[in-house]
Design an enzyme around this catalytic site. Structure first.
Site, PDB file in Angstrom:
ATOM      1  N   HIS A  70       0.833  -1.203   0.000  1.00 34.17           N
ATOM      2  CA  HIS A  70       0.000   0.000   0.000  1.00 34.17           C
ATOM      3  C   HIS A  70       0.870   1.258   0.000  1.00 34.17           C
ATOM      4  O   HIS A  70       0.595   2.217  -0.750  1.00 34.17           O
ATOM      5  CB  HIS A  70      -0.920  -0.023   1.228  1.00 34.17           C
ATOM      6  CG  HIS A  70      -1.719   1.228   1.402  1.00 34.17           C
ATOM      7  ND1 HIS A  70      -2.962   1.398   0.837  1.00 34.17           N
ATOM      8  CD2 HIS A  70      -1.452   2.368   2.095  1.00 34.17           C
ATOM      9  CE1 HIS A  70      -3.432   2.584   1.163  1.00 34.17           C
ATOM     10  NE2 HIS A  70      -2.534   3.196   1.927  1.00 34.17           N
ATOM     11  N   GLU A  71       1.918   1.276   0.808  1.00 36.19           N
ATOM     12  CA  GLU A  71       2.781   2.450   0.895  1.00 36.19           C
ATOM     13  C   GLU A  71       3.625   2.615  -0.364  1.00 36.19           C
ATOM     14  O   GLU A  71       3.868   3.742  -0.818  1.00 36.19           O
ATOM     15  CB  GLU A  71       3.676   2.345   2.129  1.00 36.19           C
ATOM     16  CG  GLU A  71       2.924   2.324   3.453  1.00 36.19           C
ATOM     17  CD  GLU A  71       2.083   3.570   3.660  1.00 36.19           C
ATOM     18  OE1 GLU A  71       2.498   4.651   3.181  1.00 36.19           O
ATOM     19  OE2 GLU A  71       1.010   3.476   4.275  1.00 36.19           O
ATOM     20  N   HIS A  75       1.663   4.346  -3.128  1.00 36.58           N
ATOM     21  CA  HIS A  75       1.601   5.809  -3.054  1.00 36.58           C
ATOM     22  C   HIS A  75       2.746   6.432  -3.852  1.00 36.58           C
ATOM     23  O   HIS A  75       2.561   7.456  -4.529  1.00 36.58           O
ATOM     24  CB  HIS A  75       1.653   6.273  -1.600  1.00 36.58           C
ATOM     25  CG  HIS A  75       0.354   6.176  -0.875  1.00 36.58           C
ATOM     26  ND1 HIS A  75      -0.789   6.833  -1.289  1.00 36.58           N
ATOM     27  CD2 HIS A  75       0.007   5.496   0.256  1.00 36.58           C
ATOM     28  CE1 HIS A  75      -1.784   6.563  -0.454  1.00 36.58           C
ATOM     29  NE2 HIS A  75      -1.335   5.757   0.495  1.00 36.58           N
ATOM     30  N   GLU A  98      -6.096   7.007  -1.326  1.00 32.62           N
ATOM     31  CA  GLU A  98      -5.988   5.823  -0.461  1.00 32.62           C
ATOM     32  C   GLU A  98      -6.650   4.605  -1.128  1.00 32.62           C
ATOM     33  O   GLU A  98      -6.108   3.491  -1.075  1.00 32.62           O
ATOM     34  CB  GLU A  98      -6.638   6.104   0.895  1.00 32.62           C
ATOM     35  CG  GLU A  98      -5.925   7.156   1.727  1.00 32.62           C
ATOM     36  CD  GLU A  98      -4.534   6.722   2.120  1.00 32.62           C
ATOM     37  OE1 GLU A  98      -4.262   5.508   2.169  1.00 32.62           O
ATOM     38  OE2 GLU A  98      -3.688   7.601   2.387  1.00 32.62           O
TER      39      GLU A  98
END
Length: 339
Positions: free
Chosen positions: A230-231, A234, A290
């Site tokens: 997930h990070e 980004h 997100e």
């Protein structure tokens, strides 16, 4: 009676007869008969020295600002005209030059906006980003140095390479980096020894920070891959540059409103403008980013041979750890629902 003695002198030009009854008169420096002293006397009498200002050749003057012959500041304030009037504001609104400035500004803003439209990898979403990758990378490196300094200042430490938690994080990253398409980045992995914090983030430029308190919540490599994927997503989608670009546009809009109002109610306009812009732009964009990072992260997990279903259990455990959770419509991160 005896007569006065007269002396006969030869007649000369400008010389009168001198008698014993007419002696030389006493000449005083301030006599009425001598209105101007002689040159010799003028040189002998010192002139009056007036006090002078330091480093100045002019004489000191008395501060006579209260002299009625001068301008009175209070009277000037009473007679001062207001800076803003309704007539002046209406003339300003109807001014052709203002209309021209607004038209040119709007046209330049539209051209600048559409010339910086980009496509997000994987998701294909169109977004505005006016910051280059090098600028965002420099910002991430500066932020990484600041985080390291704050950890050392607070008395914390980073785990060594031989620690099992550090080896676990590196093992997961070694499988996620090749599928992220960011192999050329200079990756730096640091695990902060903080068992009370469950958090992880990846800064632009490949700076990975993981708190040791996140590992028990992840439980295994699959859960850790969910949050790290997930990070990384980004950074892959360049969400940092997009956020910086959105703040730039919001600030330009806010200051334009303040300028057009002529400075009236700057504090009210600034406070209400920030709140409205945050609610209209920042929060929806944060939720969109997100959700996009969740989608890209799941794709990366699957490609790296991790089980995407483990992400559901991880985010549920993270939700239970949160003591207070804001309403979904106010939160930047939407509720996770994977079927």
């Amino acid at each position: 009676m005896m007569r006065p003695l007269r002396l006969a002198l030869p007649a000369r030009a400008g010389v009168r007869a001198i008698t014993s009854q007419a002696p030389y008169p006493r000449v005083s420096a301030f006599s009425s008969t001598t209105p101007f002293p002689s040159p010799t006397f003028r040189r002998s009498v010192p002139s009056v020295i007036r006090p002078q200002r330091p480093f100045s050749g002019t004489a000191r003057r008395r501060n006579d600002w209260r002299d009625p012959r001068r301008h009175d500041p209070e009277e000037q304030l009473r007679r001062a005209k207001p800076l803003f009037t309704s007539q002046g504001f209406s003339r300003f609104i109807r001014s052709p030059s203002l209309h021209a400035v607004i038209l040119v500004s709007v046209g330049a803003a539209v051209i600048f906006y559409f010339s910086n439209i980009q496509t997000v990898p994987v998701s294909g979403r169109k977004r505005f980003n006016c910051y280059s990758e090098a600028k965002v990378k420099a910002t991430g490196e500066a932020q990484a140095r600041r985080i390291e300094w704050e950890v050392w200042r607070a008395g914390g430490r980073f785990l060594d390479d031989w620690d099992w938690r550090m080896r676990l994080v590196k093992r997961v990253m070694e499988r996620l980096i090749p599928v992220s398409g960011m192999e050329d980045a200079k990756w730096e992995i640091k695990v902060i020894d903080d068992p009370h914090t469950a958090n992880a983030f990846v800064l632009p430029g490949g700076k990975v920070f993981v708190h040791s308190g996140l590992i028990p919540v992840a439980r295994n490599e699959h859960g850790l891959a969910a949050v790290l994927g997930h990070e990384i997503a980004h950074n892959l989608a360049e969400h940092v540059g997009e956020r910086m670009s959105s703040q730039l546009g919001a600030n330009i809009l806010l200051y334009s409103l303040i300028t057009l109002t002529g400075g009236i109610g700057i504090l009210v306009t600034s406070w209400m403008g920030n709140a409205i812009l945050d609610l209209v732009f920042s929060r929806p964009m944060g939720r969109r980013q997100e959700a996009e990072a969740d989608y890209i992260g799941l794709m990366m997990m699957a490609e790296a041979c991790y089980d995407p279903r483990e992400a559901l259990g991880f985010w549920q455990r993270m939700k239970k750890m949160s003591e207070q959770e804001p309403p979904e419509w106010m939160s930047t991160h939407p509720s996770v629902c994977i079927s």
